[in-house]
Motif scaffolding. Structure first.
Motif, PDB file in Angstrom:
ATOM      1  N   GLY A 149      55.874  19.047  20.363  1.00  8.31           N
ATOM      2  CA  GLY A 149      55.653  18.771  18.972  1.00  8.31           C
ATOM      3  C   GLY A 149      54.468  19.954  18.666  1.00  8.31           C
ATOM      4  N   GLY A 150      54.506  21.022  19.249  1.00  7.76           N
ATOM      5  CA  GLY A 150      53.547  21.814  19.069  1.00  7.76           C
ATOM      6  C   GLY A 150      53.936  23.378  18.459  1.00  7.76           C
ATOM      7  N   ALA A 151      55.160  23.205  17.711  1.00 12.43           N
ATOM      8  CA  ALA A 151      55.935  24.098  17.226  1.00 12.43           C
ATOM      9  C   ALA A 151      54.996  24.906  16.044  1.00 12.43           C
ATOM     10  CB  ALA A 151      57.099  24.206  16.976  1.00 12.43           C
ATOM     11  N   LYS A 152      54.232  24.179  15.238  1.00 12.24           N
ATOM     12  CA  LYS A 152      53.415  24.321  14.235  1.00 12.24           C
ATOM     13  C   LYS A 152      52.148  24.708  14.749  1.00 12.24           C
ATOM     14  CE  LYS A 152      55.930  22.773  10.086  1.00 12.24           C
ATOM     15  NZ  LYS A 152      55.670  22.041   8.827  1.00 12.24           N
ATOM     16  N   LEU A 153      51.445  23.733  15.307  1.00 11.24           N
ATOM     17  CA  LEU A 153      50.137  23.792  16.011  1.00 11.24           C
ATOM     18  C   LEU A 153      50.065  25.104  16.879  1.00 11.24           C
ATOM     19  CD1 LEU A 153      48.696  20.543  16.754  1.00 11.24           C
ATOM     20  CD2 LEU A 153      48.280  22.107  14.661  1.00 11.24           C
ATOM     21  N   ALA A 154      50.676  25.616  17.624  1.00 17.27           N
ATOM     22  CA  ALA A 154      50.477  26.984  18.488  1.00 17.27           C
ATOM     23  C   ALA A 154      50.367  28.273  17.641  1.00 17.27           C
ATOM     24  CB  ALA A 154      51.654  27.086  19.399  1.00 17.27           C
ATOM     25  N   PRO A 155      51.173  28.412  16.669  1.00 20.17           N
ATOM     26  CA  PRO A 155      50.831  29.655  16.165  1.00 20.17           C
ATOM     27  C   PRO A 155      49.362  29.548  15.345  1.00 20.17           C
ATOM     28  CG  PRO A 155      53.006  29.086  15.444  1.00 20.17           C
ATOM     29  CD  PRO A 155      52.380  27.949  16.198  1.00 20.17           C
ATOM     30  N   LEU A 156      49.009  28.181  14.911  1.00 17.87           N
ATOM     31  CA  LEU A 156      47.873  27.909  13.977  1.00 17.87           C
ATOM     32  C   LEU A 156      46.598  28.402  14.885  1.00 17.87           C
ATOM     33  CD1 LEU A 156      46.156  26.824  11.443  1.00 17.87           C
ATOM     34  CD2 LEU A 156      46.534  24.675  12.671  1.00 17.87           C
ATOM     35  N   LEU A 157      46.711  27.810  16.226  1.00 15.96           N
ATOM     36  CA  LEU A 157      45.808  27.950  17.306  1.00 15.96           C
ATOM     37  C   LEU A 157      45.576  29.646  17.639  1.00 15.96           C
ATOM     38  CD1 LEU A 157      43.563  25.872  18.663  1.00 15.96           C
ATOM     39  CD2 LEU A 157      45.338  25.900  20.638  1.00 15.96           C
ATOM     40  N   VAL A 158      46.695  29.963  17.875  1.00 18.67           N
ATOM     41  CA  VAL A 158      46.562  31.353  18.077  1.00 18.67           C
ATOM     42  C   VAL A 158      45.871  32.269  17.035  1.00 18.67           C
ATOM     43  CG1 VAL A 158      47.787  33.727  17.960  1.00 18.67           C
ATOM     44  CG2 VAL A 158      48.743  31.651  19.597  1.00 18.67           C
ATOM     45  N   ALA A 178      45.437  21.085   3.172  1.00 17.67           N
ATOM     46  CA  ALA A 178      46.336  21.748   2.064  1.00 17.67           C
ATOM     47  C   ALA A 178      46.449  23.240   2.200  1.00 17.67           C
ATOM     48  CB  ALA A 178      46.302  21.031   0.755  1.00 17.67           C
ATOM     49  N   GLY A 179      45.115  23.813   2.576  1.00 11.62           N
ATOM     50  CA  GLY A 179      45.332  25.168   2.542  1.00 11.62           C
ATOM     51  C   GLY A 179      45.814  25.886   3.783  1.00 11.62           C
ATOM     52  N   SER A 180      46.116  24.984   4.773  1.00 14.35           N
ATOM     53  CA  SER A 180      47.065  25.696   5.742  1.00 14.35           C
ATOM     54  C   SER A 180      48.515  25.318   5.914  1.00 14.35           C
ATOM     55  CB  SER A 180      46.175  25.067   6.970  1.00 14.35           C
ATOM     56  OG  SER A 180      47.085  25.435   8.083  1.00 14.35           O
ATOM     57  N   ALA A 181      49.012  26.273   5.906  1.00 15.56           N
ATOM     58  CA  ALA A 181      50.764  26.029   5.856  1.00 15.56           C
ATOM     59  C   ALA A 181      51.196  25.446   6.904  1.00 15.56           C
ATOM     60  CB  ALA A 181      51.456  27.544   6.214  1.00 15.56           C
ATOM     61  N   ALA A 182      50.655  25.180   8.324  1.00 16.04           N
ATOM     62  CA  ALA A 182      50.920  24.479   9.257  1.00 16.04           C
ATOM     63  C   ALA A 182      50.499  23.021   9.347  1.00 16.04           C
ATOM     64  CB  ALA A 182      50.212  25.134  10.716  1.00 16.04           C
ATOM     65  N   LEU A 183      49.595  22.811   8.341  1.00 16.37           N
ATOM     66  CA  LEU A 183      49.083  21.378   8.270  1.00 16.37           C
ATOM     67  C   LEU A 183      49.409  20.694   6.819  1.00 16.37           C
ATOM     68  CD1 LEU A 183      45.539  21.953   9.450  1.00 16.37           C
ATOM     69  CD2 LEU A 183      47.541  21.245  10.744  1.00 16.37           C
ATOM     70  N   GLY A 184      50.209  21.425   5.858  1.00 16.78           N
ATOM     71  CA  GLY A 184      50.419  20.805   4.709  1.00 16.78           C
ATOM     72  C   GLY A 184      51.309  19.591   4.756  1.00 16.78           C
ATOM     73  N   GLN A 185      51.023  18.730   3.971  1.00 18.51           N
ATOM     74  CA  GLN A 185      51.703  17.227   3.684  1.00 18.51           C
ATOM     75  C   GLN A 185      53.319  17.554   3.654  1.00 18.51           C
ATOM     76  OE1 GLN A 185      50.055  14.514   3.562  1.00 18.51           O
ATOM     77  NE2 GLN A 185      51.623  13.123   3.047  1.00 18.51           N
ATOM     78  N   GLY A 186      53.967  16.830   4.664  1.00 18.85           N
ATOM     79  CA  GLY A 186      55.571  16.714   4.579  1.00 18.85           C
ATOM     80  C   GLY A 186      55.927  17.875   4.939  1.00 18.85           C
ATOM     81  N   GLY A 187      55.254  18.985   5.564  1.00 21.99           N
ATOM     82  CA  GLY A 187      55.977  20.237   5.796  1.00 21.99           C
ATOM     83  C   GLY A 187      56.152  21.105   4.446  1.00 21.99           C
ATOM     84  N   GLY A 188      55.251  20.600   3.492  1.00 21.64           N
ATOM     85  CA  GLY A 188      55.327  21.521   2.341  1.00 21.64           C
ATOM     86  C   GLY A 188      54.781  22.820   2.153  1.00 21.64           C
ATOM     87  N   GLY A 189      54.235  23.193   3.410  1.00 22.51           N
ATOM     88  CA  GLY A 189      53.795  24.635   3.196  1.00 22.51           C
ATOM     89  C   GLY A 189      52.243  24.438   2.706  1.00 22.51           C
ATOM     90  N   ARG A 190      51.852  25.794   2.219  1.00 21.01           N
ATOM     91  CA  ARG A 190      50.276  25.754   1.931  1.00 21.01           C
ATOM     92  C   ARG A 190      50.259  25.287   0.283  1.00 21.01           C
ATOM     93  NH1 ARG A 190      46.816  31.164   2.466  1.00 21.01           N
ATOM     94  NH2 ARG A 190      44.769  30.402   2.000  1.00 21.01           N
ATOM     95  N   LEU A 191      49.811  24.163   0.100  1.00 25.72           N
ATOM     96  CA  LEU A 191      49.502  23.872  -1.345  1.00 25.72           C
ATOM     97  C   LEU A 191      48.365  24.374  -1.908  1.00 25.72           C
ATOM     98  CD1 LEU A 191      50.206  20.184  -0.889  1.00 25.72           C
ATOM     99  CD2 LEU A 191      51.913  21.781  -1.772  1.00 25.72           C
ATOM    100  N   ILE A 192      47.354  24.533  -1.407  1.00 29.71           N
ATOM    101  CA  ILE A 192      46.140  25.432  -1.923  1.00 29.71           C
ATOM    102  C   ILE A 192      46.021  26.782  -1.359  1.00 29.71           C
ATOM    103  CG2 ILE A 192      43.531  25.229  -2.094  1.00 29.71           C
ATOM    104  CD1 ILE A 192      43.451  22.270  -2.141  1.00 29.71           C
ATOM    105  N   ARG A 193      46.402  27.692  -2.355  1.00 27.77           N
ATOM    106  CA  ARG A 193      46.185  28.963  -1.832  1.00 27.77           C
ATOM    107  C   ARG A 193      45.143  30.023  -2.134  1.00 27.77           C
ATOM    108  NH1 ARG A 193      51.524  30.810  -0.651  1.00 27.77           N
ATOM    109  NH2 ARG A 193      52.974  29.305  -0.944  1.00 27.77           N
ATOM    110  N   SER A 194      43.938  29.199  -2.766  1.00 24.41           N
ATOM    111  CA  SER A 194      42.994  29.976  -3.080  1.00 24.41           C
ATOM    112  C   SER A 194      41.773  29.985  -2.192  1.00 24.41           C
ATOM    113  CB  SER A 194      42.285  29.695  -4.179  1.00 24.41           C
ATOM    114  OG  SER A 194      41.010  30.089  -4.684  1.00 24.41           O
TER     115      SER A 194
END
Length: 387
Positions: free
Chosen positions: A207-216, A77-93
């Motif tokens: 399906g790596g559109a979100k994972l690729a930037p995360l890995l970079v 939940a702290g990563s925008a790329a991994l947030g539940q249901g494409g909801g973005g970053r739920l935990i920002r701290s």
């Protein structure tokens, strides 16, 4: 015993409650999490750490898999790329993420793999706790992606009150050091390593559109961590080496030595992780062919210059009362670790071309590094020839 049992059950209930909030629809989850103060997670992590220190055997007997998976969910939940249901970053701290990573580190990493100066308990009981947690395949395969996500996420300071008391102990590099140990521990287990390497495959897939930037972002964060910590550590060595010029008192010198040891430890653990990753052809290609290759080339050039270039003359401790051991400074180890990474990436032409075109590359410095590696017998003859 009954009080301890009740407290552990409450801890597990809290984790399940947080996990339930995170699994709600994104808008609903965000609204719910905004009503939960940070100290809920801080207290949970602190309590479990105390139990790890005092009662590791009792904790090892608990069904911890749902608890650990809930912690992994917090990191996701702290990563925008991994947030539940494409909801973005739920935990920002980043404070919350750092606390959870530290707790996972103390649960998973056995005593003989922790920092020498660790204050936590050791022995067979803590090792059994680690085995209990990692004994479940679901845990081993669920942790790698959230840990990779948090590596870059702790750089963001959204939600961090710089004046808060809790913020005083936050250090993104310390969190990355704990993450290094966690990923390296998982790397030693076959399905853990497979789960880590599968992230590269997924990032390169359709399906790596979100994972690729995360890995970079993960790759760049590793390289930045190596160079920042090495540069800061060597700065402390120079200042102590020239203590009279800087007007340092004995107490300051001892502080600098301790701080340098901490920085070198983080450098070593990050280089160890980078070396482990690039030992697999998928990660070697990732670092050598894609967007990260420019950052890797800069890292190599800067790293070798710091250890073998003109600035390295100020690192000689001969004629002083100080030794390299005082700082935890192992130049041969540092050079060997980076050269191994360089050689694993050298077969890929895009990386070599990027390195050759780097504006700060000094071939004489690189030749000096090769000469040191050869003279000191740091690497096998075949590796020296390849270099």
């Amino acid at each position: 015993p009954s009080l301890l049992q009740g407290a552990i059950l409450f801890m597990r209930l809290q984790a399940a409650w947080l996990d339930g909030l995170l699994k709600r629809p994104p808008a609903e989850a965000r609204a719910a999490l905004e009503a939960v103060p940070e100290w809920v997670v801080h207290d949970l992590c602190y309590f479990v750490d105390v139990v790890i220190m005092m009662y590791p055997e009792d904790l090892a007997l608990q069904p911890l898999t749902p608890f650990v998976l809930a912690l992994a969910g917090v990191l996701r939940a702290g990563s925008a790329a991994l947030g539940q249901g494409g909801g973005g970053r739920l935990i920002r701290s980043p404070l919350v993420l750092a606390k959870v990573v530290k707790l996972l580190h103390d649960l998973v990493v056995p005593p003989n793999k922790r920092r020498k100066e660790s204050s936590w308990g050791g022995g067979n009981a803590t090792a059994r706790l680690s085995e209990s947690v990692l004994g479940h395949e679901q845990v081993r395969t669920a942790l790698p992606l959230p840990l990779i996500g948090v590596y870059a996420a702790v750089s963001a300071v959204e939600g961090l009150d710089a004046d808060a008391v809790e913020a005083e102990g936050f250090n993104k590099y310390g969190t990355r050091d704990d993450t290094n140990a966690l990923l390296l521990q998982l790397w030693q287990i076959a399905d853990g390593r497979a789960a880590i390497c599968a992230i590269v495959d997924e990032a390169e897939g359709e399906g790596g559109a979100k994972l690729a930037p995360l890995l970079v972002a993960f790759g760049e964060a590793i390289l930045d961590t190596v160079n920042y910590n090495l540069e800061e550590a060597l700065k402390r060595v120079r200042e102590v080496n020239n203590a009279q010029d800087f007007g340092l008192e004995e107490a300051e010198i001892q502080h600098y030595k301790g701080y340098a040891r901490h920085l070198f430890e983080t450098t070593y653990s990050t280089l160890e992780l980078l070396g482990a990753l690039t030992s697999d052809a998928r990660f070697a290609k990732f670092f050598s062919v894609g967007d990260v290759r420019r950052r890797l080339a800069s890292c190599v050039v800067t790293f070798v210059d710091m250890l073998c270039g003109k600035r390295a003359l100020d690192l000689k401790l001969k004629g002083t009362a100080h030794t390299a051991d005082d700082f935890g400074f192992e130049p041969k180890r540092l050079l060997a670790d980076m050269v191994r990474v360089l050689l694993r990436c050298a077969p890929y032409r895009p990386f070599v071309s990027t390195l050759a075109d780097h504006p700060d590359l000094e071939i004489p410095t690189l030749r000096k590094a090769a000469a040191i590696v050869s003279r000191e017998g740091i690497l096998p003859p075949q590796s020296v020839d390849e270099l």
